[in-house]
Write a protein that holds these residues in place. Structure first.
Motif, PDB file in Angstrom:
ATOM      1  N   TRP A   1       0.874  -1.185   0.000  1.00 20.75           N
ATOM      2  CA  TRP A   1       0.000   0.000   0.000  1.00 20.75           C
ATOM      3  C   TRP A   1       0.905   1.227   0.000  1.00 20.75           C
ATOM      4  O   TRP A   1       1.418   1.653   1.030  1.00 20.75           O
ATOM      5  CB  TRP A   1      -0.916  -0.007   1.227  1.00 20.75           C
ATOM      6  CG  TRP A   1      -1.900  -1.136   1.175  1.00 20.75           C
ATOM      7  CD1 TRP A   1      -3.065  -1.197   0.458  1.00 20.75           C
ATOM      8  CD2 TRP A   1      -1.769  -2.400   1.826  1.00 20.75           C
ATOM      9  NE1 TRP A   1      -3.672  -2.409   0.633  1.00 20.75           N
ATOM     10  CE2 TRP A   1      -2.912  -3.180   1.470  1.00 20.75           C
ATOM     11  CE3 TRP A   1      -0.823  -2.967   2.673  1.00 20.75           C
ATOM     12  CZ2 TRP A   1      -3.105  -4.473   1.941  1.00 20.75           C
ATOM     13  CZ3 TRP A   1      -1.013  -4.248   3.145  1.00 20.75           C
ATOM     14  CH2 TRP A   1      -2.143  -4.986   2.778  1.00 20.75           C
TER      15      TRP A   1
ATOM     16  N   LEU B   1      -3.020   8.073  -9.070  1.00 15.47           N
ATOM     17  CA  LEU B   1      -3.270   6.657  -9.347  1.00 15.47           C
ATOM     18  C   LEU B   1      -2.062   6.003 -10.016  1.00 15.47           C
ATOM     19  O   LEU B   1      -1.699   4.864  -9.704  1.00 15.47           O
ATOM     20  CB  LEU B   1      -4.508   6.506 -10.224  1.00 15.47           C
ATOM     21  CG  LEU B   1      -5.844   6.835  -9.538  1.00 15.47           C
ATOM     22  CD1 LEU B   1      -6.953   6.971 -10.576  1.00 15.47           C
ATOM     23  CD2 LEU B   1      -6.212   5.763  -8.519  1.00 15.47           C
TER      24      LEU B   1
ATOM     25  N   PRO C   1      -0.678  -0.712  -7.019  1.00 19.82           N
ATOM     26  CA  PRO C   1      -1.972  -1.185  -7.525  1.00 19.82           C
ATOM     27  C   PRO C   1      -3.000  -1.417  -6.423  1.00 19.82           C
ATOM     28  O   PRO C   1      -4.169  -1.064  -6.577  1.00 19.82           O
ATOM     29  CB  PRO C   1      -1.607  -2.474  -8.252  1.00 19.82           C
ATOM     30  CG  PRO C   1      -0.185  -2.281  -8.680  1.00 19.82           C
ATOM     31  CD  PRO C   1       0.447  -1.495  -7.570  1.00 19.82           C
ATOM     32  N   ARG C   2      -2.594  -2.014  -5.316  1.00 25.84           N
ATOM     33  CA  ARG C   2      -3.559  -2.259  -4.233  1.00 25.84           C
ATOM     34  C   ARG C   2      -4.084  -0.955  -3.654  1.00 25.84           C
ATOM     35  O   ARG C   2      -5.271  -0.851  -3.331  1.00 25.84           O
ATOM     36  CB  ARG C   2      -2.894  -3.078  -3.121  1.00 25.84           C
ATOM     37  CG  ARG C   2      -2.545  -4.508  -3.512  1.00 25.84           C
ATOM     38  CD  ARG C   2      -2.118  -5.298  -2.281  1.00 25.84           C
ATOM     39  NE  ARG C   2      -1.521  -6.568  -2.665  1.00 25.84           N
ATOM     40  CZ  ARG C   2      -1.213  -7.543  -1.817  1.00 25.84           C
ATOM     41  NH1 ARG C   2      -1.437  -7.365  -0.528  1.00 25.84           N
ATOM     42  NH2 ARG C   2      -0.674  -8.663  -2.231  1.00 25.84           N
TER      43      ARG C   2
ATOM     44  N   ALA D   1      -4.205   1.958  -5.267  1.00 23.32           N
ATOM     45  CA  ALA D   1      -5.008   2.626  -6.288  1.00 23.32           C
ATOM     46  C   ALA D   1      -6.395   2.015  -6.404  1.00 23.32           C
ATOM     47  O   ALA D   1      -7.413   2.721  -6.419  1.00 23.32           O
ATOM     48  CB  ALA D   1      -4.279   2.574  -7.630  1.00 23.32           C
ATOM     49  N   GLN D   2      -6.446   0.688  -6.471  1.00 30.16           N
ATOM     50  CA  GLN D   2      -7.732   0.020  -6.696  1.00 30.16           C
ATOM     51  C   GLN D   2      -8.608   0.005  -5.451  1.00 30.16           C
ATOM     52  O   GLN D   2      -9.826   0.184  -5.538  1.00 30.16           O
ATOM     53  CB  GLN D   2      -7.483  -1.409  -7.180  1.00 30.16           C
ATOM     54  CG  GLN D   2      -6.787  -1.479  -8.530  1.00 30.16           C
ATOM     55  CD  GLN D   2      -6.181  -2.830  -8.814  1.00 30.16           C
ATOM     56  OE1 GLN D   2      -6.467  -3.819  -8.130  1.00 30.16           O
ATOM     57  NE2 GLN D   2      -5.316  -2.898  -9.826  1.00 30.16           N
ATOM     58  N   GLY D   3      -7.989  -0.239  -4.282  1.00 32.43           N
ATOM     59  CA  GLY D   3      -8.792  -0.429  -3.085  1.00 32.43           C
ATOM     60  C   GLY D   3      -9.131   0.827  -2.330  1.00 32.43           C
ATOM     61  O   GLY D   3     -10.146   0.861  -1.621  1.00 32.43           O
TER      62      GLY D   3
ATOM     63  N   ALA E   1      -9.249   4.784  -6.133  1.00 30.61           N
ATOM     64  CA  ALA E   1     -10.270   4.820  -7.179  1.00 30.61           C
ATOM     65  C   ALA E   1     -11.670   5.047  -6.607  1.00 30.61           C
ATOM     66  O   ALA E   1     -12.456   5.824  -7.183  1.00 30.61           O
ATOM     67  CB  ALA E   1     -10.216   3.538  -8.016  1.00 30.61           C
TER      68      ALA E   1
ATOM     69  N   ASP F   1     -14.068   8.099  -7.801  1.00 29.42           N
ATOM     70  CA  ASP F   1     -15.412   7.867  -8.335  1.00 29.42           C
ATOM     71  C   ASP F   1     -16.481   8.577  -7.513  1.00 29.42           C
ATOM     72  O   ASP F   1     -17.553   8.905  -8.037  1.00 29.42           O
ATOM     73  CB  ASP F   1     -15.696   6.365  -8.393  1.00 29.42           C
ATOM     74  CG  ASP F   1     -14.763   5.626  -9.335  1.00 29.42           C
ATOM     75  OD1 ASP F   1     -14.132   6.297 -10.183  1.00 29.42           O
ATOM     76  OD2 ASP F   1     -14.642   4.395  -9.217  1.00 29.42           O
TER      77      ASP F   1
END
Length: 423
Positions: free
Chosen positions: A117, A136, A141-142, A144-146, A149, A153
């Motif tokens: 993270w 982002l 990746p974890r 950004a996605q969890g 993002a 949104d």
């Protein structure tokens, strides 16, 4: 039984007394808690100090020797955001090798590193279409996605959220929802307020109150146990600025660099500033006579400005193209500036002064607060690098010898996972 966690919270711009008063009010204060002193000297600015801590290496061996990367052709805000800058492995690498979960929030030189993270909070907007795309792309990746993002949104406007508030909120969310074995968090808004407004002002007092809120939010989520190792550390104390000294003006007057308007046209010698310090870079092919002339120019400046000059003989290969042959140290309250076209010496009381209002006291010791039973095994006095090695040892994160570097200086060593392309 889970292994002990290592939690490092760096608070730029806070004094040990302020931190102690804040922690005394928090139910989640780590226990037992004791103080440790980092000796004066060494890196005074945040990025070099924290990278020295996280690598266990002196700044000469980390790849991050100064707060601002050496790049005379680049203007605008800069920092060491990318792990590709590093010349040595880190605590995060050691945790990754052991399969332990790691998190780094607002920590320098972490973008692209193998950290589960990771949220560097990069500020390099000219290289990205917008702030969310930048955040982002440079986070793990974890993360950004969890955690990022969903906020994008939901319509969160990054530029409207104070960085420390965003960092503390994300940190608390990560440690509440995931097991994190190694957490490194930097809170820097108080330092930025003091450098902008002065050591004490209404804005600074608000920033101190906000800091208390953020620490409570994070430590309440972490819930440190006596088995965990917790380090809360400020940077060097900040003092009011008395003078802004531009040594490059003296080099320009001596014909050792040329200016074009307010910028550089060409240079063979250049002082690169780092808060109260500056390093004299010279191009690798510069004749010895001009090297000596540059050092003599700085010695002449020191006779009329509150600075000291130290020739050095260990600065070969400071960058791919330059050597460092001298260092400037400012007296207490002096800032070394990088301009070659402003006035050579400007008093901090001058109404036309355009520098920071506070600067680090590079020689002052730093009071670190350590929590957890294992922290008793860490004794002082310590440097940033030796504290990093000691924290690694008590947390069971052997860092091993420095990674051999075959690349040119400043290019860093590859990490064991693919990194995003560096803009």
């Amino acid at each position: 039984m889970d292994a002990a966690r290592l939690v490092v919270v760096a608070v730029d711009g806070a004094s040990p007394g302020e931190l102690e008063r804040i922690l005394d009010t928090l139910p989640a204060r780590p226990t037992p808690c004791r103080g440790l002193t980092l000796v004066g000297g060494g890196p005074s600015e945040s990025d070099p100090a924290l990278v020295s801590l996280s690598t266990g290496r002196t700044v000469a061996a980390t790849g991050v020797p100064t707060q601002v990367p050496f790049d005379p052709s680049h203007s605008g805000p800069r920092a060491h955001w990318f792990a590709a800058s590093l010349l040595a492995p880190t605590l995060f690498d050691a945790g990754h090798a052991q399969g332990r979960a790691t998190a780094a929030i607002r920590w320098p030189a972490t973008a692209g590193a193998p950290i589960h993270w990771c949220l560097p909070l990069v500020e390099q907007l000219r290289d990205y279409p917008d702030r969310w795309a930048m955040t982002l792309a440079t986070s793990s990746p974890r993360m950004a996605q969890g955690h990022l993002a969903p906020r994008r949104d939901a319509g969160v406007r990054l530029g409207a959220v104070p960085k420390d508030a965003f960092a503390a909120e994300i940190t608390a969310e990560v440690v509440r929802t995931h097991r994190v074995d190694l957490l490194a968090l930097r809170l820097a808004d108080l330092s930025e307020a003091r450098r902008r407004d002065g050591v004490d002002s209404p804005g600074v007092r608000r920033a101190v109150g906000d800091l208390a809120t953020h620490l409570e939010q994070v430590l309440t989520a972490v819930r440190p146990t006596p088995e965990d190792v917790v380090a809360v550390l400020p940077g060097r104390p900040l003092v009011p600025v008395t003078h802004l000294v531009h040594p490059n003006v003296a080099l320009a007057d001596a014909g050792l660099l040329r200016t074009d308007g307010t910028g550089l046209a060409s240079w063979s010698t250049l002082v690169w500033p780092d808060g109260p310090h500056g390093a004299l870079h010279v191009r690798r092919d510069l004749p010895e006579a001009l090297r000596e002339a540059a050092v003599d120019t700085l010695f002449a400046l020191a006779r009329r400005a509150p600075v000291r000059v130290r020739p050095v003989d260990d600065g070969l290969g400071a960058t791919v193209d330059t050597d460092v042959i001298a260092v400037i140290d400012g007296d207490l309250g002096t800032v070394i500036g990088g301009s070659a076209t402003q006035r050579e010496i400007v008093s901090g009381e001058d109404p036309y002064y355009a520098g920071p209002r506070a600067v680090a006291d590079a020689e002052a010791p730093v009071g670190v607060l350590l929590g957890g039973q294992a922290a008793d095994r860490i004794v002082g006095p310590q440097s940033w690098a030796s504290l990093g090695r000691a924290l690694a040892t008590v947390a069971g994160l052997p860092m091993g010898p420095s990674t051999q570097v075959s690349a040119a200086p400043g290019q860093g060593v590859p990490h064991p996972v693919p990194q995003p392309a560096r803009p």
